[in-house]
Motif scaffolding. Structure first.
Motif, PDB file in Angstrom:
ATOM      1  N   THR A   9      -9.620 -12.718  18.428  1.00  0.00           N
ATOM      2  CA  THR A   9      -9.022 -13.231  19.656  1.00  0.00           C
ATOM      3  C   THR A   9     -10.107 -13.636  20.644  1.00  0.00           C
ATOM      4  O   THR A   9     -11.042 -12.867  20.892  1.00  0.00           O
ATOM      5  N   PRO A  10      -9.995 -14.817  21.245  1.00  0.00           N
ATOM      6  CA  PRO A  10     -11.009 -15.244  22.221  1.00  0.00           C
ATOM      7  C   PRO A  10     -10.875 -14.496  23.540  1.00  0.00           C
ATOM      8  O   PRO A  10      -9.870 -13.829  23.801  1.00  0.00           O
ATOM      9  N   LEU A  11     -11.911 -14.587  24.368  1.00  0.00           N
ATOM     10  CA  LEU A  11     -11.877 -13.989  25.694  1.00  0.00           C
ATOM     11  C   LEU A  11     -11.046 -14.852  26.638  1.00  0.00           C
ATOM     12  O   LEU A  11     -11.048 -16.082  26.547  1.00  0.00           O
ATOM     13  N   TRP A  12     -10.362 -14.174  27.546  1.00  0.00           N
ATOM     14  CA  TRP A  12      -9.578 -14.890  28.547  1.00  0.00           C
ATOM     15  C   TRP A  12     -10.497 -15.567  29.550  1.00  0.00           C
ATOM     16  O   TRP A  12     -11.534 -15.014  29.933  1.00  0.00           O
ATOM     17  N   ASP A  13     -10.148 -16.775  29.969  1.00  0.00           N
ATOM     18  CA  ASP A  13     -10.798 -17.389  31.135  1.00  0.00           C
ATOM     19  C   ASP A  13      -9.689 -17.888  32.051  1.00  0.00           C
ATOM     20  O   ASP A  13      -8.518 -17.944  31.673  1.00  0.00           O
ATOM     21  N   ASP A  14     -10.088 -18.250  33.276  1.00  0.00           N
ATOM     22  CA  ASP A  14      -9.054 -18.520  34.278  1.00  0.00           C
ATOM     23  C   ASP A  14      -8.371 -19.873  34.133  1.00  0.00           C
ATOM     24  O   ASP A  14      -7.650 -20.312  35.028  1.00  0.00           O
ATOM     25  N   SER A  15      -8.573 -20.543  32.989  1.00  0.00           N
ATOM     26  CA  SER A  15      -7.782 -21.741  32.716  1.00  0.00           C
ATOM     27  C   SER A  15      -6.379 -21.375  32.230  1.00  0.00           C
ATOM     28  O   SER A  15      -5.479 -22.210  32.208  1.00  0.00           O
ATOM     29  N   GLU A  16      -6.195 -20.099  31.842  1.00  0.00           N
ATOM     30  CA  GLU A  16      -4.901 -19.636  31.357  1.00  0.00           C
ATOM     31  C   GLU A  16      -4.240 -18.729  32.385  1.00  0.00           C
ATOM     32  O   GLU A  16      -4.895 -17.872  32.994  1.00  0.00           O
ATOM     33  N   VAL A  17      -2.935 -18.894  32.581  1.00  0.00           N
ATOM     34  CA  VAL A  17      -2.205 -18.042  33.509  1.00  0.00           C
ATOM     35  C   VAL A  17      -2.133 -16.620  32.955  1.00  0.00           C
ATOM     36  O   VAL A  17      -2.364 -16.389  31.756  1.00  0.00           O
ATOM     37  N   LEU A  18      -1.826 -15.670  33.840  1.00  0.00           N
ATOM     38  CA  LEU A  18      -1.590 -14.297  33.428  1.00  0.00           C
ATOM     39  C   LEU A  18      -0.112 -13.970  33.599  1.00  0.00           C
ATOM     40  O   LEU A  18       0.523 -14.409  34.563  1.00  0.00           O
ATOM     41  N   GLU A  19       0.407 -13.185  32.685  1.00  0.00           N
ATOM     42  CA  GLU A  19       1.813 -12.772  32.765  1.00  0.00           C
ATOM     43  C   GLU A  19       1.904 -11.295  33.131  1.00  0.00           C
ATOM     44  O   GLU A  19       1.229 -10.447  32.523  1.00  0.00           O
ATOM     45  N   CYS A  20       2.716 -10.996  34.125  1.00  0.00           N
ATOM     46  CA  CYS A  20       2.955  -9.604  34.497  1.00  0.00           C
ATOM     47  C   CYS A  20       3.834  -8.965  33.420  1.00  0.00           C
ATOM     48  O   CYS A  20       4.916  -9.480  33.106  1.00  0.00           O
ATOM     49  N   VAL A  21       3.355  -7.863  32.833  1.00  0.00           N
ATOM     50  CA  VAL A  21       4.102  -7.216  31.760  1.00  0.00           C
ATOM     51  C   VAL A  21       4.611  -5.829  32.137  1.00  0.00           C
ATOM     52  O   VAL A  21       5.437  -5.254  31.419  1.00  0.00           O
ATOM     53  N   PRO A  37      -2.650 -12.157  29.116  1.00  0.00           N
ATOM     54  CA  PRO A  37      -2.512 -13.597  28.878  1.00  0.00           C
ATOM     55  C   PRO A  37      -1.441 -13.857  27.818  1.00  0.00           C
ATOM     56  O   PRO A  37      -1.347 -13.106  26.843  1.00  0.00           O
ATOM     57  N   PRO A  38      -0.621 -14.869  27.995  1.00  0.00           N
ATOM     58  CA  PRO A  38       0.386 -15.187  26.971  1.00  0.00           C
ATOM     59  C   PRO A  38      -0.217 -15.422  25.591  1.00  0.00           C
ATOM     60  O   PRO A  38       0.431 -15.170  24.564  1.00  0.00           O
ATOM     61  N   SER A  39      -1.473 -15.880  25.523  1.00  0.00           N
ATOM     62  CA  SER A  39      -2.097 -16.156  24.226  1.00  0.00           C
ATOM     63  C   SER A  39      -2.551 -14.899  23.508  1.00  0.00           C
ATOM     64  O   SER A  39      -2.877 -14.928  22.323  1.00  0.00           O
ATOM     65  N   GLY A  40      -2.602 -13.777  24.229  1.00  0.00           N
ATOM     66  CA  GLY A  40      -3.123 -12.547  23.648  1.00  0.00           C
ATOM     67  C   GLY A  40      -4.623 -12.422  23.735  1.00  0.00           C
ATOM     68  O   GLY A  40      -5.213 -11.529  23.121  1.00  0.00           O
ATOM     69  N   ALA A  41      -5.285 -13.307  24.494  1.00  0.00           N
ATOM     70  CA  ALA A  41      -6.737 -13.227  24.679  1.00  0.00           C
ATOM     71  C   ALA A  41      -7.109 -11.903  25.348  1.00  0.00           C
ATOM     72  O   ALA A  41      -6.278 -11.264  26.009  1.00  0.00           O
ATOM     73  N   THR A  42      -8.338 -11.493  25.174  1.00  0.00           N
ATOM     74  CA  THR A  42      -8.804 -10.240  25.758  1.00  0.00           C
ATOM     75  C   THR A  42      -9.689 -10.495  26.975  1.00  0.00           C
ATOM     76  O   THR A  42     -10.200 -11.590  27.171  1.00  0.00           O
ATOM     77  N   PHE A  43      -9.865  -9.440  27.771  1.00  0.00           N
ATOM     78  CA  PHE A  43     -10.607  -9.554  29.026  1.00  0.00           C
ATOM     79  C   PHE A  43     -12.031  -9.020  28.878  1.00  0.00           C
ATOM     80  O   PHE A  43     -12.293  -8.108  28.083  1.00  0.00           O
ATOM     81  N   LEU A  44     -12.924  -9.565  29.675  1.00  0.00           N
ATOM     82  CA  LEU A  44     -14.295  -9.075  29.774  1.00  0.00           C
ATOM     83  C   LEU A  44     -14.635  -8.956  31.251  1.00  0.00           C
ATOM     84  O   LEU A  44     -14.661  -9.946  31.983  1.00  0.00           O
ATOM     85  N   ALA A  73     -12.765  -0.913  29.035  1.00  0.00           N
ATOM     86  CA  ALA A  73     -12.650  -0.504  27.639  1.00  0.00           C
ATOM     87  C   ALA A  73     -11.287  -0.868  27.069  1.00  0.00           C
ATOM     88  O   ALA A  73     -11.141  -1.065  25.866  1.00  0.00           O
ATOM     89  N   SER A  74     -10.282  -0.955  27.958  1.00  0.00           N
ATOM     90  CA  SER A  74      -8.934  -1.357  27.540  1.00  0.00           C
ATOM     91  C   SER A  74      -8.782  -2.846  27.803  1.00  0.00           C
ATOM     92  O   SER A  74      -8.095  -3.258  28.742  1.00  0.00           O
ATOM     93  N   ASN A  75      -9.430  -3.671  26.994  1.00  0.00           N
ATOM     94  CA  ASN A  75      -9.555  -5.082  27.328  1.00  0.00           C
ATOM     95  C   ASN A  75      -8.375  -5.947  26.910  1.00  0.00           C
ATOM     96  O   ASN A  75      -8.406  -7.160  27.065  1.00  0.00           O
ATOM     97  N   ALA A  76      -7.299  -5.332  26.387  1.00  0.00           N
ATOM     98  CA  ALA A  76      -6.119  -6.111  26.026  1.00  0.00           C
ATOM     99  C   ALA A  76      -5.255  -6.426  27.246  1.00  0.00           C
ATOM    100  O   ALA A  76      -4.404  -7.304  27.196  1.00  0.00           O
ATOM    101  N   TYR A  77      -5.477  -5.692  28.328  1.00  0.00           N
ATOM    102  CA  TYR A  77      -4.699  -5.923  29.547  1.00  0.00           C
ATOM    103  C   TYR A  77      -5.589  -5.704  30.763  1.00  0.00           C
ATOM    104  O   TYR A  77      -6.714  -5.201  30.659  1.00  0.00           O
ATOM    105  N   LEU A  78      -5.075  -6.055  31.903  1.00  0.00           N
ATOM    106  CA  LEU A  78      -5.801  -5.914  33.164  1.00  0.00           C
ATOM    107  C   LEU A  78      -4.802  -5.465  34.219  1.00  0.00           C
ATOM    108  O   LEU A  78      -3.688  -5.993  34.299  1.00  0.00           O
TER     109      LEU A  78
END
Length: 357
Positions: A9-21, A37-44, A73-78
Motif C-alpha cells: 500500500t502506498p503512503l497517503w498524501d494530501d491529494s486524497e481526501v480523508l474519511e472519518c471512520v 484514506p478511502p484507498s487504504g493508503a497508510t500514513f507517515l 506506529a498505527s499507520n493505518a489510521y490517523l
C-alpha cells in the motif's frame, strides 16, 4: 467499506481526501475523530506533529490545524482529538456535524514539535487541558515501539472528568514499568474520591513526581500562561533549557527556522535592582537574585513569613510599582496577583520596585 492496507500500500498524501471512520467521546466537549484514506493508503508522520483539515462550514471552507493524537506506529489510521471552546468555530462544527462517512480535504502532516527518530532518552511530558494531545501520540509511540521507555507523564486539568485520555494512559502505565503517570486537578468532582494532586502545578509537585527532572528532556504543551509558569519553574531550578521543547495552541510551527526564540525574564546575580519599601521609607540596592524577603530582613524590616517556598502565603505583600519575577508554589491566587500582590519569599525585583512595607 474501506479496504485494509496491504504490504504494498502506498503512503497517503494530501491529494486524497480523508474519511472519518469513528468518533470517540473523550471528556466534556472533547472528541477524537479517526480518519482513513478511502484507498487504504497508510500514513507517515512523527509523534507530536499536526494535520490541517478543511472544514466545510456554512459560510465557506475554514482550515483548522489539529495535533495528531494517535501513534505513528498505527499507520493505518490517523486520529485528531478536539476540544470545542465556547468561541471556537471549526472545532464546534466538528463536534456537532462530523460523523463517520464524511470526507474532508486535509494537508500535512507537519510540525517540528515531535520526538527524535530514535527516542531512547529519558523524557518528562508536562501538559494541561487539550495540550495533552501531542503527548498522547508520543507516549503511545514509546509504548508501542517494543522497548521499555523512561517517561514521566504529567497532565493537568480543572477536574478529574476533564483529564483527557486518562483511561488510555492508565492502561499503558499498567502494562509496562517505564511510564509513570501524575495527574493534577484544580478541584475535586462532587461526591467522588480523588487521591491525586490538587491545585496549581508547581516546583514542589515536580520534585515529588520526578526527582530526576534535571536529567530528562522536557516536552510541554498547554495554554500560554501554563507553559510560561513551567518555564519559570524550570529556569528557577537550574534546568538546561536547551533540552526544553514546547508547542503552542495557536500557531504550530512547521519549520525549525520559524521557531520563535523565547526571551524569558531570568533574575541575574550580576544585575542590580532597587527595592523601595514605601511605608517604611527604606530603599535598598540588591541583586536580582535576592528575594524581597531577604532584602527586607537585611534592612531590619519585618515581613511575616512561614514556608519560604511560596506555599503558605504568609509573606504576601502589595507591589505598588515595578516588575517582579515570582515563581510560587500555590500560595497566592490569580486574583491577588492581578491586584498587585506578590509573595516576598519567592519574588525578585527587576529594576526599581516599590513595595508597601
Amino acid at each position: 467499506m474501506i479496504p485494509m492496507p496491504r504490504e504494498d500500500t502506498p503512503l497517503w498524501d494530501d491529494s486524497e481526501v480523508l474519511e472519518c471512520v469513528m468518533v470517540v467521546p473523550e471528556a466534556p466537549d472533547v472528541k477524537s475523530f479517526v480518519f482513513r484514506p478511502p484507498s487504504g493508503a497508510t500514513f507517515l508522520f512523527r509523534a507530536g506533529q499536526f494535520i490541517t483539515l478543511d472544514l466545510p462550514l456554512p459560510g465557506g471552507v475554514v482550515s483548522r490545524t489539529y495535533t495528531i493524537s494517535s501513534s505513528p506506529a498505527s499507520n493505518a489510521y490517523l486520529t485528531v482529538t478536539v476540544k470545542a471552546q465556547v468561541d471556537s468555530i471549526g472545532s464546534r462544527w466538528m463536534m456537532e456535524n462530523l460523523v463517520p462517512g464524511m470526507r474532508l480535504r486535509a494537508h500535512g502532516p507537519g510540525g517540528v514539535f515531535h520526538l527524535p527518530r530514535q527516542p531512547d532518552g529519558k523524557y518528562l511530558f508536562i501538559s494541561a487541558g487539550s495540550g495533552v494531545t501531542p503527548m498522547m501520540s508520543m507516549a503511545a509511540f514509546l509504548f508501542e515501539r517494543g522497548e521499555e521507555p523512561d517517561l514521566s507523564f504529567v497532565t493537568c486539568a480543572r477536574r478529574p472528568s476533564e483529564l483527557i485520555f486518562r483511561k488510555r494512559l492508565e492502561y499503558m502505565a499498567g502494562r509496562i514499568q517505564g511510564v509513570k503517570l501524575h495527574f493534577v486537578v484544580g478541584q475535586d468532582e462532587p461526591y467522588e474520591v480523588w487521591t491525586g494532586y490538587r491545585g496549581r502545578f508547581n516546583q514542589l509537585m515536580l520534585g515529588l513526581m520526578t526527582p530526576d527532572y534535571l536529567d530528562r528532556d522536557v516536552y510541554c504543551c498547554g495554554p500560554d500562561s501554563f507553559m510560561q509558569s513551567v518555564r519559570d519553574m524550570l529556569n528557577g531550578l537550574g534546568y538546561d533549557m536547551s533540552r526544553y521543547h514546547q508547542e503552542t495552541f495557536h500557531a504550530p510551527v512547521e519549520r525549525v527556522e520559524d521557531i520563535e526564540e523565547i526571551d524569558d525574564v531570568i533574575p541575574q546575580d550580576r544585575e542590580t535592582a532597587e527595592l523601595d519599601f514605601v511605608l517604611s521609607g527604606v530603599t535598598s540596592l540588591c541583586a536580582e537574585t535576592d528575594t524581597i524577603l531577604t532584602v527586607a530582613k537585611a534592612a531590619g524590616l519585618n515581613i511575616p513569613n512561614g514556608c519560604n517556598f511560596g506555599v503558605c502565603g504568609t509573606c504576601k505583600v502589595r507591589k505598588r510599582a515595578g516588575q517582579v519575577h515570582m515563581v510560587h508554589n500555590g500560595g497566592i491566587s490569580e486574583d491577588d496577583i492581578e491586584a498587585g500582590y506578590v509573595l516576598a519569599c519567592c519574588s525578585h525585583a527587576i529594576g526599581r520596585v516599590e513595595i508597601e512595607v
